[in-house]
Design a protein around this motif. Structure first.
Motif, PDB file in Angstrom:
ATOM      1  N   LYS A 103       1.212  -0.754   0.095  1.00  0.00           N
ATOM      2  CA  LYS A 103      -0.356  -0.198  -0.205  1.00  0.00           C
ATOM      3  C   LYS A 103       0.790   1.109   0.131  1.00  0.00           C
ATOM      4  N   ASP A 104       1.988   1.262   0.604  1.00  0.00           N
ATOM      5  CA  ASP A 104       2.883   2.185   0.727  1.00  0.00           C
ATOM      6  C   ASP A 104       3.462   3.098  -0.765  1.00  0.00           C
ATOM      7  N   GLN A 109       3.459   5.444  -5.990  1.00  0.00           N
ATOM      8  CA  GLN A 109       3.252   5.928  -7.059  1.00  0.00           C
ATOM      9  C   GLN A 109       2.553   7.456  -7.819  1.00  0.00           C
ATOM     10  N   LEU A 110       1.314   6.811  -7.175  1.00  0.00           N
ATOM     11  CA  LEU A 110      -0.278   7.428  -6.822  1.00  0.00           C
ATOM     12  C   LEU A 110       0.728   8.943  -6.905  1.00  0.00           C
ATOM     13  N   ASN A 111       1.254   9.102  -5.754  1.00  0.00           N
ATOM     14  CA  ASN A 111       2.177  10.534  -5.721  1.00  0.00           C
ATOM     15  C   ASN A 111       3.157  10.958  -6.742  1.00  0.00           C
ATOM     16  N   PHE A 112       3.530  10.620  -7.604  1.00  0.00           N
ATOM     17  CA  PHE A 112       4.426  10.598  -8.547  1.00  0.00           C
ATOM     18  C   PHE A 112       3.843  10.419  -9.605  1.00  0.00           C
ATOM     19  N   PHE A 113       3.026   9.434 -10.119  1.00  0.00           N
ATOM     20  CA  PHE A 113       1.783   9.962 -11.154  1.00  0.00           C
ATOM     21  C   PHE A 113       1.315  11.340 -11.354  1.00  0.00           C
ATOM     22  N   ILE A 114       0.971  11.545  -9.534  1.00  0.00           N
ATOM     23  CA  ILE A 114      -0.491  12.926 -10.087  1.00  0.00           C
ATOM     24  C   ILE A 114       0.410  13.949  -9.555  1.00  0.00           C
ATOM     25  N   ALA A 143      -0.930  16.856  -5.325  1.00  0.00           N
ATOM     26  CA  ALA A 143      -1.215  15.003  -4.493  1.00  0.00           C
ATOM     27  C   ALA A 143      -1.288  15.406  -3.258  1.00  0.00           C
ATOM     28  N   HIS A 144      -0.316  16.249  -2.425  1.00  0.00           N
ATOM     29  CA  HIS A 144      -0.838  16.274  -1.323  1.00  0.00           C
ATOM     30  C   HIS A 144      -1.781  17.370  -0.865  1.00  0.00           C
ATOM     31  N   CYS A 208      -4.632  14.648  -3.447  1.00  0.00           N
ATOM     32  CA  CYS A 208      -5.553  14.543  -3.911  1.00  0.00           C
ATOM     33  C   CYS A 208      -5.786  12.797  -3.447  1.00  0.00           C
ATOM     34  N   VAL A 209      -4.230  12.066  -3.280  1.00  0.00           N
ATOM     35  CA  VAL A 209      -3.649  11.191  -2.335  1.00  0.00           C
ATOM     36  C   VAL A 209      -4.414  10.448  -1.649  1.00  0.00           C
ATOM     37  N   GLY A 210      -4.450  11.902  -0.756  1.00  0.00           N
ATOM     38  CA  GLY A 210      -5.922  11.645   0.373  1.00  0.00           C
ATOM     39  C   GLY A 210      -7.081  11.388   0.158  1.00  0.00           C
ATOM     40  N   GLN A 211      -7.579  12.425   0.086  1.00  0.00           N
ATOM     41  CA  GLN A 211      -9.221  11.682  -0.504  1.00  0.00           C
ATOM     42  C   GLN A 211      -9.261  10.623  -1.834  1.00  0.00           C
TER      43      GLN A 211
END
Length: 255
Positions: A103-104, A109-114, A143-144, A208-211
């Protein structure tokens, strides 16, 4: 009976595949990609058109193999349909397990992608619309947080930035006023020059990652139900194709 039903149901899949491919090619034609193929690699971020092309291509191949295989009683195409569908099912299952275990890593990767797509926000209208939709739907910005928009050359707060959007954010980050009928596309101008607490009055300050993680937890039952439904359809398709192959081989053996 199953031989008659199968082509009809699978042909719908083939039709949807052609539709997705048509939409993707039309979008590329409008953007001039088809007249300049090298421009495919020019975009620094993700081109949403790829989703239509990949999904459409997979659906068309599956639909073609399943439909023609059933109509012509071609066991090779039916076996190809079954194996291809099985590979997709296995990849989906593997991706689900890896996403749960790592998950981490997925979050990183999602943070990097955004952030990568934030850099290319103004490079492609489809990508821009996708980011705007994401930020509006999940009521997030970056992202954050909103400062992630410093990665974009138009929105960063550097002294050398002469853009009017300097130290701002896209309009999709702005909190919505229900009394406004027309979207104010300039609502994010200069907003990051304000104090963080004051920014909350104008824009979404959560990333957006947290949301996305929050939305996933709140809708876990629905998401799981959708994936289970897709998995059952895939298993049904595999079983149906194998059953057709067995029936065809049994008929041929009786000749």
């Amino acid at each position: 009976m199953t031989i008659l039903i199968s082509p009809l149901s699978i042909s719908v899949l083939q039709f949807l595949g052609v539709a997705f491919l048509g939409i993707g090619l039309w979008a590329w034609s409008e953007k001039g990609v088809l007249s300049n193929i090298s421009s495919i690699t020019d975009l620094g971020g993700f081109d949403p058109v790829w989703l239509f092309l990949v999904v459409g291509g997979v659906m068309f191949i599956l639909g073609f193999a399943g439909c023609i295989g059933a109509l012509r009683e071609n066991t090779f195409l039916l076996k190809f349909f079954s194996v291809f569908l099985g590979v997709i099912f296995f990849l989906e299952l593997t991706a689900g397990v890896l996403a749960f275990v790592f998950k981490d890593w997925i979050r990183d990767q999602l943070n990097f992608f955004i952030n990568k797509n934030i850099r290319a926000y103004r490079d492609d209208i489809d990508l821009q619309n996708l980011i705007d939709f994401t930020q509006e739907y999940w009521e997030c910005c970056g992202a954050h947080n909103a400062d992630d928009w410093n990665l974009n050359i138009y929105f960063n707060c550097t002294d050398g930035n002469t853009s009017r959007e300097r130290c701002g954010v896209p309009f999709s980050c702005c909190t919505k006023d229900p009394t406004e009928d027309v979207i104010n596309t300039q609502c994010g101008y200069d907003v990051r020059l304000k104090e963080v607490l004051e920014q909350q009055n104008y824009i979404y300050t959560k990333g957006c990652v947290g949301q996305f993680e929050k939305w996933l937890q709140e809708n876990l039952t629905v998401v799981a139900g959708i994936f289970i439904g897709i998995a059952l359809l895939q298993i049904f398709g595999i079983c149906l194709s194998q059953n057709l192959v067995s029936d065809i081989e049994a008929v041929r053996a009786s000749w």
